[in-house]
Design an enzyme around this catalytic site. Structure first.
Site, PDB file in Angstrom:
ATOM      1  CB  SER A 233      38.284  43.847  41.471  1.00  0.00           C
ATOM      2  OG  SER A 233      38.912  44.280  40.330  1.00  0.00           O
ATOM      3  CE  LYS A 234      46.566  40.917  41.920  1.00  0.00           C
ATOM      4  NZ  LYS A 234      47.184  41.209  42.721  1.00  0.00           N
ATOM      5  NE  ARG A 235      38.029  45.334  37.657  1.00  0.00           N
ATOM      6  CZ  ARG A 235      37.366  46.155  37.317  1.00  0.00           C
ATOM      7  NH1 ARG A 235      36.630  47.547  37.341  1.00  0.00           N
ATOM      8  NH2 ARG A 235      35.861  45.906  38.396  1.00  0.00           N
ATOM      9  CD  GLU A 243      48.154  42.532  45.040  1.00  0.00           C
ATOM     10  OE1 GLU A 243      48.464  41.777  44.665  1.00  0.00           O
ATOM     11  OE2 GLU A 243      46.944  43.087  45.266  1.00  0.00           O
TER      12      GLU A 243
END
Ligand code: GLU
Length: 460
Positions: A233-235, A243
């Protein structure tokens, strides 16, 4: 692969969000499998979820694939645009008796809503309420076996499926039905997709069997995890292809890194150019375990690709990333930064001093411009005044006697010069940096630093 005919694969993203890294790996594996065997790749956009599908996401996905330099032979095909075909297939099943009309219960509605969780499914139509529905006849006994190329045979007992709903009363079909019809009618021979779709596969197989179609071969890819073992995920850093692009990775490095997540070698930092990936890739060789996406490793690999780019390509990539002209100045700057930067994003901080006055990094200044540096720095300034030509080797030769005279380790002299001309203790090689900046600017910046050092001393 020993298939007599060349394989036909599809990548089938739902335009309900950006293309995530897991999706990019799925796309890449499909592309590699198609290219390895001289097969074909179809891009099918599963836009049947009318509420969450947007044109913007569609474009973003296409952009991301283009940036990754993954091409396709057919498409993008809209799944929603194939609704008429889905209806026709449904009519055939109703006619043959393989499917029948019945009342839908609240439980059915829950089930078809859950299909959307898989990434698609008709949604938000007026008939999203219990009412009439079309069910597929599922045998009571026996089992449906997914012969998965990665997981081996996975058996699902038919008894665990009631006659499930494949369409609503108004004829809009549900997700698993649409996918099965499309795969069959588009002549797909191998379905390569995420593990999260394994549980959909028996339903799709039952639909295919009812329609009298041969099933494709399936390969369900293990999910990607972050270095902490949790679902990606983004974390964990960059989460989407967009991105990665903004962070300054090179598409070739991303392909290399993603290809080795779960396939190939035990070492996911191995350098394997795309041509070699195409030559060696076999979906049957993908491992069963979840693979770890570690941005640090991608960064390292990217640095290798950056260093190995021919200078012209390097300059072009940096120029594109920075939105600057690939002019002579940028070329000169790139030539001295190429060894140092691991991503395109890291290039500008290294070369900015060649385009703008130095931006002071207070930490660097504090660490390097300590008592005692003023005298050797002044001596270096004198030595640099006479260097002819103002080029890396003569500069190095001119500074050597200063080191000797003050009995300094090289860093003790070069770091203050570096901070003076770039503002930072991190820069390309000091002789190259001086030469690229030129004599006049180099001397002026050292003079300025000397003035600051002297006034700091007076303040003490
Ligand atoms: N549209 C599905 C998704 O984005 C993929 C379906 C498939 O590959 O069968 O998860």
């Amino acid at each position: 692969m020993t298939a007599a005919r060349p394989p036909r694969l599809r990548f089938a993203p739902s335009p309900t969000g950006a293309l995530h890294i897991g999706g990019a790996r799925t796309a890449l594996y499909n592309w590699l499998a198609a290219r390895h065997d001289g097969g074909e790749l179809v891009l099918r956009i599963e836009d049947t979820d009318r509420e969450r599908s947007t044109e913007e996401n569609w474009e973003q996905i296409v952009d991301a694939l283009e940036w990754l330099e993954l091409d396709w032979d057919e498409g993008p095909v809209s799944q929603f645009g194939r609704a008429e075909r889905h209806r026709r297939a449904l009519a055939r099943l109703l006619e043959s008796g393989a499917a029948y009309r019945d009342a839908a219960t609240a439980k059915d509605v829950e089930a078809w809503k859950a299909e959307r969780g898989a990434g698609a499914g008709y949604r938000g139509t007026p008939s999203d309420e219990p009412g009439a529905a079309v069910r597929l006849r599922v045998p009571d006994a026996g089992e449906t076996v997914v012969e998965d190329l990665i997981h081996g045979p996975v058996a699902f007992p038919n008894a665990s499926y009631d006659d499930f709903v494949i369409a609503r009363g108004d004829g809009t079909v549900l997700y698993n039905f649409a996918v099965a019809v499309d795969d069959a009618e588009m002549g797909i021979t191998e379905v390569v997709r995420g593990d999260d779709h394994l549980s959909n596969t028996p339903k799709q197989l039952l639909v295919l069997a009812a329609l009298g179609h041969e099933a494709p071969r399936y390969a369900h890819l293990p999910l990607l995890h972050g270095p902490d073992g949790k679902k990606l995920s983004k974390r964990h850093g960059a989460a989407s292809v967009q991105e990665l692009r903004e962070a300054g990775y090179l598409p070739a490095a991303v392909r290399n890194y993603l290809a080795l997540l779960g396939w190939g070698t035990d070492d996911d930092t191995t350098l394997m150019p795309t041509a070699e990936l195409v030559r060696r890739f076999r979906v049957d060789d993908v491992g069963k375990a979840a693979a770890i996406f570690d941005e640090k490793k991608l960064r390292w690999l990217n640095g290798r690709y950056m260093r190995e780019l021919p200078l012209e390509d390097y300059v072009a990539a940096v120029a594109r990333h920075l939105g600057r002209e690939p002019d002579e100045r940028l070329r000169e700057a790139c030539a001295i930064a190429q060894e140092k930067a691991q991503t395109l994003d890291e290039v500008w901080p290294l070369i900015r001093f060649l385009f703008e006055p130095p931006v002071d990094d207070p930490k660097s200044w504090q660490k390097v411009m300590r008592p005692g540096v003023e005298e050797p720095l002044a001596a270096a300034r004198e030595a640099l005044g006479d260097v002819e030509p103002f080029a890396p080797e003569p500069i190095e030769a001119a500074l050597a006697p200063v080191l000797e005279r003050f009995e300094l380790k090289p860093g003790r002299l070069y770091q203050p010069i570096r901070v003076a001309i770039t503002g930072s203790s991190v820069s390309p090689g000091i002789f190259e940096s001086l030469a690229a900046l030129g004599r006049a600017d180099s001397l002026a910046r050292i003079d300025e630093a000397l003035v600051r050092l002297r006034s700091a001393k007076l303040d003490e």
